[in-house]
Design an enzyme around this catalytic site. Structure first.
Site, PDB file in Angstrom:
ATOM      1  CG  HIS B 217      -1.659  -1.285   1.317  1.00 30.07           C
ATOM      2  ND1 HIS B 217      -1.080  -2.371   2.329  1.00 30.07           N
ATOM      3  CD2 HIS B 217      -2.870  -1.745   0.994  1.00 30.07           C
ATOM      4  CE1 HIS B 217      -1.971  -3.168   2.372  1.00 30.07           C
ATOM      5  NE2 HIS B 217      -2.893  -2.987   1.571  1.00 30.07           N
ATOM      6  CG  HIS B 398     -10.300   9.291   7.970  1.00 32.05           C
ATOM      7  ND1 HIS B 398     -10.303   8.023   9.171  1.00 32.05           N
ATOM      8  CD2 HIS B 398     -10.803  10.044   8.745  1.00 32.05           C
ATOM      9  CE1 HIS B 398     -11.064   8.524  10.022  1.00 32.05           C
ATOM     10  NE2 HIS B 398     -11.295   9.822   9.929  1.00 32.05           N
ATOM     11  N   GLY B 399     -11.586  10.047   4.683  1.00 32.86           N
ATOM     12  CA  GLY B 399     -12.959  10.443   4.496  1.00 32.86           C
ATOM     13  C   GLY B 399     -13.873   9.453   3.891  1.00 32.86           C
ATOM     14  CB  ILE B 400     -14.067   7.597   0.821  1.00 35.87           C
ATOM     15  CG1 ILE B 400     -15.139   6.906  -0.093  1.00 35.87           C
ATOM     16  CG2 ILE B 400     -12.833   6.319   0.782  1.00 35.87           C
ATOM     17  CD1 ILE B 400     -14.682   6.795  -1.621  1.00 35.87           C
ATOM     18  N   GLY B 401     -14.222   6.485   3.989  1.00 34.53           N
ATOM     19  CA  GLY B 401     -14.236   5.268   4.722  1.00 34.53           C
ATOM     20  C   GLY B 401     -15.459   6.025   5.664  1.00 34.53           C
ATOM     21  CB  THR B 441      -8.254   0.950  11.397  1.00 35.46           C
ATOM     22  OG1 THR B 441      -7.558   0.262  10.828  1.00 35.46           O
ATOM     23  CG2 THR B 441      -7.991   1.229  12.906  1.00 35.46           C
ATOM     24  N   GLY B 483      -8.172  -1.450  19.447  1.00 29.47           N
ATOM     25  CA  GLY B 483      -7.399  -0.848  18.442  1.00 29.47           C
ATOM     26  C   GLY B 483      -5.515  -0.949  19.161  1.00 29.47           C
ATOM     27  NE  ARG B 541      -0.185   5.681   9.836  1.00 31.75           N
ATOM     28  CZ  ARG B 541      -1.414   5.640   9.142  1.00 31.75           C
ATOM     29  NH1 ARG B 541      -1.826   4.751   8.352  1.00 31.75           N
ATOM     30  NH2 ARG B 541      -2.321   6.370   9.409  1.00 31.75           N
ATOM     31  N   GLY B 556      -8.242  10.847  12.127  1.00 31.65           N
ATOM     32  CA  GLY B 556      -9.181  10.289  13.016  1.00 31.65           C
ATOM     33  C   GLY B 556      -9.624  11.050  14.090  1.00 31.65           C
TER      34      GLY B 556
END
Lengths: 571, 571
Positions: B217, B398-401, B441, B483, B541, B556
């Site tokens: 990634h 993060h935005g789209i998730g 996540t 987490g 990460r 987040g």
């Protein structure tokens, strides 16, 4: 671009070595390419394919149980030489003849046809079915001029399954022809590719555009349109292929094999998105899809593009398509075959004998070595420029192809001269080495030229100006016959024929001096080569009108003139 | 870039549909992903894998006979949700337990662990073996922190072959662990990839450079060097893996499975050139290569990169690796299994029951719908900015998730409110929908937050400020537990924990007004979110020190503060 490269000249050899090492249970290396590692116990028609490298899994990746028996593997995007095809065919012949089947490209046709001729001369039943599935490359009335793309797979697969069932040569040939008649493909491209060792792409597509019908070597398509959505592309492709339903097929209730092929960097996820809509569109039209394939079947390095293939099967073709296969890159169905290795005869291709030659012919052979060295030197010095000229309307490999061939001819000429060959044998073997090592169209033609001249000069008589003029004239005829071109088609013939004519005239006035006759003929050849700048290419490419080459002389004619001029200085 | 796309939001769904349609004899669609189309006649341990989409053949392409029983398929480069993993596992359970095995990424670990907990709660024996083959992602002393890349295949394959032989759960787990212990990979990258719908690459490598150890990634590697030749790269990779020979393995006389994997646009021919030298180097060291694989095993769209995997087999692992398999993308050996379809039970996952609720709780549920709608609106309005923040040190999703999750929560909240649910059930089901649809996540954590708050509030009592403060505090504890992060690690906890503390204090002074208590706690949360700009990320990460994110607040934490502020206006 290609990232994992050593010396680009070694790329093809190294990839074949690595490919065979990684798949040693399935394929083995033979002179000219690869063959199945397992030998069938019973005689069967052998299926031999091949083509340029850079299209994996085509062609070596399709060799194995239930698919091809052998593949001749040419250099990058260049057809294998006739010698390669012949060698592979000889290695896999199993007593019931050889079917040559490959995509329809001028260089491949030339070299496979020569190999076929040689196999037939040896009494081997050899037939050919060229694949012509790409509907964008010629009109429906000229189907035989179309190129072969991902539809290769359906033809090879059905022919091989038929051979595996023990069909005789006539029946295998009929299956292959019927499979080709019932296969149609359309391709699109979004970007080109950069070959190993090159700095710039071989071809390209403007950003945000899609080239409809662009070929797997960047052959121009039928239109350039704005980038569609995946669903719009599916509709475009299905509609185009629907307009080409083969004669005798009724779509209502038909069974259809669908292939979605990725060219290299349009990846699996995208291909599945495309297939999703394609399958919906096809099924909405009352057609049943059987055993589809979605993946990378015929690639062009990292070219961004995709193609859709429809293969309209009848009951027999359906069962042949569905039959098990097990190759490095294509595996299908349940195999009950014993895959254990059977030991194979080592290289059965005998080395050539150098025939005895007269002293004068051996002297002429020594001179011929100098001539061929001069050819090698002039090509070396001009390889980049020849590549540049070729890149304008071709695939840019004329320089490197000529270089590879001429270097091989120099090595071979020195070797056979040391073995006391006469000039005829020396030219013949040097020509064979040139064709074998260079591959491609120009390699085959230069091999033909040297071999023809050698055959005329022989190993006994001293070469005279008249004999040489006759030999050169015969070589032009041979090139015309094998290449299918004529003067004015923007090929090397445009320089060779005027040279042969000038040499014939000059030999008549200077019968004793090859040197004088040759020198008098250089200028006409050079002028004719330059004049090809005013011509459009007529043959050798599926898209005949490449206007962009106007104003540029033909690289084959230019290299011919360069060689003629360089040889003059050695005589 | 991706070319064949419709609405990028539909990409994953469409690719799964197309994938299943193209491989309907082998896989079938189940909620959350895909499962084998054939059901085994005898009970066996079920092998379930999964991960983000965009890595085909990982993970759906590896489902079939002799390999995985099911794969949970997340969105592009995002882990599947716990619900997806759970659903797939339930669909393939065959009476002897479930082994979850997947590459080691924080989001995947989070979601697979939650699914495991749920399966265990139902009495299903569930175990986990995460794959950690990427030697570049952590030091040898921290092997458990390493990421999983192409070594996924050796672990899945051996575990599945063992399950197929009837091994019990303990034995299958041991095989998977041993396979992982004996597998090491190293990857390199030459270019990044551009995800469907994106205009710019997710990550990149400078022209002419090679990123050694870059992840699939774009996770940063261990060094950036000038582009080597293929042979130099082979030497570099073999040397690195040689320094990592597993404990208990003696290379002299050892047997080694070698995988050469292409990430997307480094094509087969190049991979064979690389393998050619790798095999020479390995064999020169007295090691025997068995059953290698050269091709595309774990990809990242059109990313240009390659990886080399060494799998040091013992006798048992060798025979498990060599066992036959038949999946859409991985086929090996001769199958004597009957591949005919057996009819399968339709979706066995029962719908949930809405429990009875008090009138006050139903009133609170109606209010909660408004709250969740406000969350959806604020995320919609800030999705681009959140994506931008995340792209600085993360994968930009993060935005789209968050958007996908919040939208799903809104739909679900409206649905269950109409079914007269109490506030506890409403928050629980909305949280589950969020986690399921968002994946990744943040999706798992937001699902956890809403579910935990809902569980504390219940469906009977009217929510008070004190109860809510307690619920929020519990949600922070749950996030910490799942987490694995703590305050100061640059995650959403950095905003959530100060908020929970402020809310607890404010609820003590305003016990009757949720509105006042909440309003008093917004500013501390916002301040804490901004302060994350001064932090370096510590978890989540594999490469902990991403200096480039210094100066940028954590996306987040920012979205947490945005939501807290937006909710204040609705109370």
């Amino acid at each position: 671009m290609a990232y994992l490269v050593n010396d680009p000249n070694d790329f093809t050899d190294e990839l074949i070595d690595g490919f065979v090492a990684a798949n040693s249970g399935i394929v083995r290396r033979v002179p000219g390419g690869v063959a199945r590692a397992q030998k069938s116990a019973t005689p069967a028609v052998a299926i031999v394919t091949g083509g340029g490298s850079g299209h994996y899994p085509a062609f070596g990746g399709l060799v194995g149980h239930g698919l091809a028996d052998g593949a001749a593997m040419g250099n990058i995007f260049a057809s294998p030489s006739a010698q390669q095809v012949y060698s592979v065919a000889k290695a896999v012949t199993r007593g019931k003849g050889v079917l040559l089947t490959y995509g329809n490209y001028a260089g491949d046709v030339l070299n496979f046809n020569r190999a076929q001729e040689r196999l037939r001369d040896e009494g081997i039943d050899c037939r050919t079915v060229v694949v012509t599935d790409d509907i964008s490359s010629a009109s429906p009335t000229e189907r035989s001029k179309r190129r072969g793309i991902a539809g290769d797979l359906t033809v090879f697969k059905c022919a091989a399954a038929a051979a595996g069932l023990g069909y005789d040569m006539d029946a295998v040939e009929q299956v292959a022809k019927r499979a080709n008649d019932r296969t149609r493909s359309i391709g699109v491209a979004f970007s080109g590719c950069t070959l190993p060792g090159a700095d710039t792409p071989l071809f390209s597509v403007p950003e945000g555009k899609m080239a409809v019908g662009m070929g797997i070597h960047g052959e121009p398509g039928i239109s350039e349109v704005d980038m569609p959505t995946a669903d719009e592309l599916a509709t475009l492709m299905v509609d185009q292929l629907w307009a080409e339903i083969p004669d005798g097929v009724s779509p209502e209730g038909a069974k259809l094999v669908v292939l979605v092929n990725g060219l290299g960097s349009v990846k699996y996820e995208e291909l599945f998105v495309l297939y999703n809509r394609v399958s919906q569109l096809v099924e909405a039209r009352g057609v049943t899809i059987i055993e589809p394939e979605v993946g990378e079947l015929v690639t062009s390095f990292e070219m961004a593009g995709a193609s859709l293939t429809f293969f309209w099967v009848d009951d027999e073709l359906e069962s042949l398509w569905a039959a098990p296969a097990y190759t490095p890159a294509f595996r299908k169905g349940s195999l009950h075959t014993d895959l254990s290795l059977e030991s194979l005869d080592a290289d059965e291709l005998a080395g050539e004998q150098i025939p005895e030659a007269s002293a004068v012919s051996r002297e002429a052979a020594a001179k011929a070595v100098v001539v061929i060295e001069a050819i090698g030197a002039v090509i070396d010095a001009n390889a980049d420029e020849l590549g540049r000229l070729d890149s304008i309307a071709g695939d840019g490999d004329h320089g490197i192809g000529m270089q590879r061939g001429a270097q091989a001819a120099v090595v071979e000429a020195r070797r056979v001269a040391a073995a006391e060959a006469g000039v005829g044998t020396l030219l013949g073997l040097s020509g064979a080495a040139w064709a074998d090592r260079a591959g491609g169209t120009s390699g085959a033609l230069w091999g033909e030229i040297l071999t023809t001249i050698g055959a005329r000069l022989g190993d006994a008589e001293p070469p005279t100006a008249a004999a040489l003029a006759e030999a050169v004239t015969q070589s032009a005829a041979a090139v015309t016959r094998y290449g299918g071109a004529k003067v004015g088609d923007k090929t090397l013939l445009d320089a060779l024929v005027p040279f042969a004519e000038a040499l014939t005239l000059a030999a008549a006035s200077s019968p004793d001096s090859i040197r004088d006759a040759w020198a008098a003929s250089v200028a006409p050849a050079e002028a004719a080569a330059s004049a090809t700048a005013d011509l459009l290419p007529k043959v050798g490419r599926a898209r005949p009108h490449l206007e962009k080459s106007l104003g540029t002389p033909d690289p084959g004619a230019v290299s011919m003139a360069l060689i003629i001029s360089a040889v003059a200085n050695t005589l």
